[in-house]
Motif scaffolding. Structure first.
Motif, PDB file in Angstrom:
ATOM      1  N   PRO A 142       0.809  -1.230   0.000  1.00 33.60           N
ATOM      2  CA  PRO A 142       0.000   0.000   0.000  1.00 33.60           C
ATOM      3  C   PRO A 142       0.841   1.279   0.000  1.00 33.60           C
ATOM      4  N   SER A 143       1.967   1.284   0.697  1.00 35.18           N
ATOM      5  CA  SER A 143       2.804   2.488   0.746  1.00 35.18           C
ATOM      6  C   SER A 143       3.661   2.642  -0.497  1.00 35.18           C
ATOM      7  N   LEU A 197       2.630   1.638  -3.789  1.00 31.71           N
ATOM      8  CA  LEU A 197       1.825   1.966  -4.965  1.00 31.71           C
ATOM      9  C   LEU A 197       1.350   3.410  -4.947  1.00 31.71           C
ATOM     10  N   ARG A 243      -1.434  -0.362  -9.796  1.00 28.03           N
ATOM     11  CA  ARG A 243      -1.933  -1.731  -9.910  1.00 28.03           C
ATOM     12  C   ARG A 243      -0.852  -2.739  -9.543  1.00 28.03           C
ATOM     13  N   GLY A 300      -7.328  -5.593   2.520  1.00 32.25           N
ATOM     14  CA  GLY A 300      -7.080  -4.223   2.062  1.00 32.25           C
ATOM     15  C   GLY A 300      -8.293  -3.598   1.410  1.00 32.25           C
ATOM     16  N   ILE A 306      -8.064   0.311   1.396  1.00 35.23           N
ATOM     17  CA  ILE A 306      -6.748   0.498   0.792  1.00 35.23           C
ATOM     18  C   ILE A 306      -6.803   0.250  -0.708  1.00 35.23           C
ATOM     19  N   TYR A 307      -7.581  -0.760  -1.113  1.00 39.04           N
ATOM     20  CA  TYR A 307      -7.713  -1.088  -2.524  1.00 39.04           C
ATOM     21  C   TYR A 307      -9.133  -0.803  -2.985  1.00 39.04           C
ATOM     22  N   TRP A 335     -10.292  -5.584  -6.443  1.00 38.92           N
ATOM     23  CA  TRP A 335      -9.354  -6.707  -6.387  1.00 38.92           C
ATOM     24  C   TRP A 335     -10.018  -7.931  -7.040  1.00 38.92           C
ATOM     25  N   ARG A 377      -4.869   0.205  -6.195  1.00 39.82           N
ATOM     26  CA  ARG A 377      -4.743   1.102  -5.028  1.00 39.82           C
ATOM     27  C   ARG A 377      -5.800   2.200  -5.103  1.00 39.82           C
ATOM     28  N   SER A 378      -6.486   2.435  -3.983  1.00 35.48           N
ATOM     29  CA  SER A 378      -7.515   3.481  -3.934  1.00 35.48           C
ATOM     30  C   SER A 378      -6.865   4.855  -3.775  1.00 35.48           C
TER      31      SER A 378
END
Length: 469
Positions: A395-396, A398, A403, A424, A429-430, A433, A461-462
């Protein structure tokens, strides 16, 4: 064999000789005939095999050198010199040929390793992977879910990460999409912990790009590290939160599987090594088995490969009185010997007799061996720990809308990826998926059997606004 009494005795003797002896006699006459054509009549000595040449040279070389030395001593002038040259000229050596129709040993497959196009085409047509190469899996699907097929619509520079460079199959397609953008600052960062293969692959990719290491080197950066250092490396180059696409192909490279000396295959004998990076000062598979206790090995087999006969295999391999196997084939044979009675017991004690039943039993035995070696390999290289760390850092790493695509090859890997993406997504977070896995097509499975067990999962990633909510 019957011979008419009218035949001379020397012809009868020749007829009773073995073929090998006749060939030896013919080869022995050959250098004598060459040399005698230059020598004066009656000057050539009676042929006999000289002992002083036989310890150092082959049969042909010994006879040639002996005849030349005799002629040099007995003949004079230009004729003798010409004769010596003719007799000592190195004979034509036939090119090396494959033993049988197709060699099984990695070192014998020199045509494939040297890049012979005709041989490689034949191997690929059989649905096999040429030695020393790797056929990338689900190329189109990977590019699609990484968002690279329509990357030209995105005007911002791309930062793409390939967590497992390997032979460079996926990376070569990624680089093509990057170069098609016309030098807008996009680049690829590729990780691989295999110190042997990463140098070959980097050179091959740079050659394909018509680049040198000093010419726009930022377009491709090869990092000789385990991909578990992804977060640390991206942070060290001030690119945190800027990765637009990420690919992690978690399968073994075919180069590693095919090379017996790496110890990843049970089909051919090799040392129980299994280290992804042979330069790492970590314990080998053999060292691991010597160190583990029975209960530890049992737990490892269950956790890393869901092995049904974990207890019996652990006791049989390293239990009291058992000698730890030292080679891959020895390990495979031991596992088969342990598991076969257990399979017979499941069949009510009846040994399988029909050809189809025997084939099924062999398949089960080979599958068990593969799972055992998989579990040991995962433990030696700390693969699950590396995967979990990458999933935590993802997450950190992307960017917003970035993607990630993961290719997994067994249930232990897929469970971890699915759990991380699902968690996530629930926490925001996403933004999306893959609830369902993407699998290779039938055609790809037929052309590349090693892709059969592959599963693809992806996540997007959102944006930060969704995270704040």
């Amino acid at each position: 064999m019957f011979f008419p009494p009218s035949l001379p005795s020397w012809m009868i003797s020749l007829g009773r000789m073995r073929t090998s002896n006749i060939l030896f006699l013919a080869n022995a006459i050959r250098p004598i005939a060459i040399v005698s054509s230059f020598a004066p009549a009656g000057s050539f000595p009676k042929p006999s095999m000289p002992g002083r040449w036989t310890h150092k040279y082959t049969q042909h070389q010994a006879l040639d050198l002996w005849a030349a030395s005799k002629l040099e001593n007995e003949c004079e002038g230009e004729t003798a010199g010409t004769a010596v040259y003719a007799a000592t000229t190195k004979p034509h050596r036939r090119r090396e040929r494959y033993s049988g129709r197709y060699p099984r040993n990695f070192k014998d497959k020199y045509k494939e390793r040297m890049g012979d196009e005709e041989t490689i085409k034949k191997v690929l047509a059989k649905g096999m992977t040429p030695a020393g190469t790797h056929v990338p899996i689900m190329i189109e699907e990977c590019l699609q879910y990484m968002g690279l097929e329509n990357a030209s619509e995105n005007k911002q520079p791309l930062l793409v990460v390939d967590c497992t460079l390997g032979y460079g199959g996926h990376s070569s397609y990624i680089l093509k999409h990057i170069t098609d953008r016309g030098g807008d600052g996009s680049r690829l960062v590729a990780f691989d912990q295999d110190s042997i293969e990463i140098k070959k692959t980097e050179q091959r990719l740079r050659t394909a790009l018509n680049q040198t290491t000093n010419d726009d080197a930022d377009l491709l950066t090869a990092v000789n590290q385990n991909f578990q250092t992804l977060g640390t490396y991206i942070s060290s180059v001030n690119q945190t939160g800027k990765v637009t696409s990420l690919l992690a192909d978690l399968g073994l490279s075919s180069m590693q599987i095919d090379d017996n000396d790496r110890g990843f295959t049970y089909k051919r004998s090799g040392p129980l090594d299994m280290r992804m990076n042979p330069d790492d000062n970590i314990e080998t598979a053999y060292d691991l088995l010597r160190r583990l206790r029975v209960r530890q090995l049992k737990s490892m087999l269950k956790e890393n490969s869901d092995e049904l006969f974990a207890t019996e295999i652990a006791v049989g391999l390293i239990g009291k009185g058992a000698q730890v196997p030292e080679t891959t084939t020895e390990l495979a044979d031991r596992v088969r010997d342990i598991v076969l009675p257990l399979i017979d017991k499941q069949n009510n004690g009846k040994r399988q007799s029909s050809k189809q039943q025997m084939k099924e039993t062999k398949k089960r035995l080979d599958s068990t061996v593969a799972r055992v070696m998989q579990a040991i390999r995962i433990e030696v290289n700390g693969e699950f720990k590396a995967l979990e760390r990458v999933l935590d850092d993802l997450p950190s790493v992307l960017s917003v809308g970035g993607r990630a695509v993961f290719l997994t090859f067994h249930s232990g890997e897929d469970r971890r990826v699915k759990k991380a993406f699902k968690s996530g997504f629930k926490s925001g977070i996403y933004s999306a998926w893959s609830r369902d896995v993407v699998r290779p097509s039938r055609e790809e499975k037929r052309n590349n059997p090693r892709s059969t067990c592959c599963k693809l999962r992806w996540a997007i990633r959102s944006d930060y606004k969704e995270l704040e909510q």
